[in-house]
Design a protein around this motif. Structure first.
Motif, PDB file in Angstrom:
ATOM      1  N   GLU A  42       0.831  -1.212   0.000  1.00 20.58           N
ATOM      2  CA  GLU A  42       0.000   0.000   0.000  1.00 20.58           C
ATOM      3  C   GLU A  42       0.862   1.257   0.000  1.00 20.58           C
ATOM      4  O   GLU A  42       0.597   2.208  -0.751  1.00 20.58           O
ATOM      5  N   VAL A  43       1.885   1.269   0.826  1.00 19.35           N
ATOM      6  CA  VAL A  43       2.754   2.430   0.904  1.00 19.35           C
ATOM      7  C   VAL A  43       3.529   2.607  -0.400  1.00 19.35           C
ATOM      8  O   VAL A  43       3.598   3.708  -0.961  1.00 19.35           O
ATOM      9  N   ALA A  44       4.076   1.530  -0.907  1.00 19.73           N
ATOM     10  CA  ALA A  44       4.877   1.602  -2.132  1.00 19.73           C
ATOM     11  C   ALA A  44       4.049   2.120  -3.309  1.00 19.73           C
ATOM     12  O   ALA A  44       4.552   2.920  -4.111  1.00 19.73           O
ATOM     13  N   SER A  45       2.815   1.691  -3.389  1.00 23.21           N
ATOM     14  CA  SER A  45       1.986   2.110  -4.528  1.00 23.21           C
ATOM     15  C   SER A  45       1.547   3.571  -4.431  1.00 23.21           C
ATOM     16  O   SER A  45       1.101   4.144  -5.417  1.00 23.21           O
ATOM     17  N   ILE A  47       3.602   6.125  -3.254  1.00 21.95           N
ATOM     18  CA  ILE A  47       4.739   7.058  -3.267  1.00 21.95           C
ATOM     19  C   ILE A  47       5.457   6.927  -4.606  1.00 21.95           C
ATOM     20  O   ILE A  47       5.904   5.845  -4.976  1.00 21.95           O
ATOM     21  N   GLU A  48       5.581   8.041  -5.288  1.00 13.40           N
ATOM     22  CA  GLU A  48       6.259   8.051  -6.583  1.00 13.40           C
ATOM     23  C   GLU A  48       7.732   7.670  -6.421  1.00 13.40           C
ATOM     24  O   GLU A  48       8.407   8.123  -5.497  1.00 13.40           O
ATOM     25  N   SER A  49       8.204   6.816  -7.302  1.00 11.84           N
ATOM     26  CA  SER A  49       9.609   6.389  -7.358  1.00 11.84           C
ATOM     27  C   SER A  49      10.058   5.549  -6.168  1.00 11.84           C
ATOM     28  O   SER A  49      11.251   5.465  -5.882  1.00 11.84           O
ATOM     29  N   VAL A  50       9.113   4.966  -5.445  1.00 10.50           N
ATOM     30  CA  VAL A  50       9.446   4.078  -4.333  1.00 10.50           C
ATOM     31  C   VAL A  50       8.721   2.759  -4.560  1.00 10.50           C
ATOM     32  O   VAL A  50       7.519   2.741  -4.819  1.00 10.50           O
ATOM     33  N   ASP A  51       9.470   1.655  -4.488  1.00 16.01           N
ATOM     34  CA  ASP A  51       8.826   0.353  -4.658  1.00 16.01           C
ATOM     35  C   ASP A  51       8.939  -0.459  -3.366  1.00 16.01           C
ATOM     36  O   ASP A  51       9.546  -0.023  -2.390  1.00 16.01           O
ATOM     37  N   HIS A  75       5.619  10.829   3.548  1.00  8.74           N
ATOM     38  CA  HIS A  75       4.330  10.178   3.322  1.00  8.74           C
ATOM     39  C   HIS A  75       3.698   9.723   4.640  1.00  8.74           C
ATOM     40  O   HIS A  75       2.485   9.823   4.819  1.00  8.74           O
ATOM     41  N   LEU A  76       4.525   9.253   5.549  1.00  4.90           N
ATOM     42  CA  LEU A  76       4.034   8.752   6.842  1.00  4.90           C
ATOM     43  C   LEU A  76       3.953   9.838   7.916  1.00  4.90           C
ATOM     44  O   LEU A  76       3.599   9.563   9.055  1.00  4.90           O
ATOM     45  N   SER A  77       4.300  11.077   7.547  1.00  2.47           N
ATOM     46  CA  SER A  77       4.306  12.218   8.487  1.00  2.47           C
ATOM     47  C   SER A  77       5.256  11.990   9.655  1.00  2.47           C
ATOM     48  O   SER A  77       4.934  12.260  10.812  1.00  2.47           O
ATOM     49  N   ILE A  78       6.440  11.495   9.336  1.00  2.67           N
ATOM     50  CA  ILE A  78       7.495  11.326  10.338  1.00  2.67           C
ATOM     51  C   ILE A  78       8.457  12.488  10.198  1.00  2.67           C
ATOM     52  O   ILE A  78       8.914  12.797   9.106  1.00  2.67           O
TER      53      ILE A  78
END
Length: 83
Positions: A42-45, A47-51, A75-78
């Motif tokens: 879910e996270v990978a899909s 975020i652009e350019s992250v698999d 993306h995770l607000s860290i």
């Protein structure tokens, strides 16, 4: 890698410090993903350019690109505090 193994291989204290920091980052990212109920796919899909492999590298404390880490943590607000 265990300290005894690193000592045997002649790795420096700096190596240990970096390894510990990677483990801490991995824990923070994984905890945040769990808190938000997100899976690696879910996270990978989302975020652009992250698999998925990029995320797995971060979660396992392996080497990764700083851009990838920053995209993921944004993306995770860290937030990171650099001192």
């Amino acid at each position: 890698m265990k300290k005894q193994q690193a000592d045997f291989l002649g790795l420096s204290g700096e190596y240990h410090k970096v390894a510990e920091q990677k483990v801490l980052i991995s824990k923070v990212v994984l905890d945040k993903m769990k808190e938000q109920g997100l899976t690696i796919p879910e996270v990978a899909s989302s975020i652009e350019s992250v698999d998925e492999e990029d995320i797995k590298h971060i979660l396992m404390g392996q080497n990764y690109e700083l851009d990838t880490l920053l995209r993921l943590t944004n993306h995770l607000s860290i937030e990171f505090n650099i001192e």
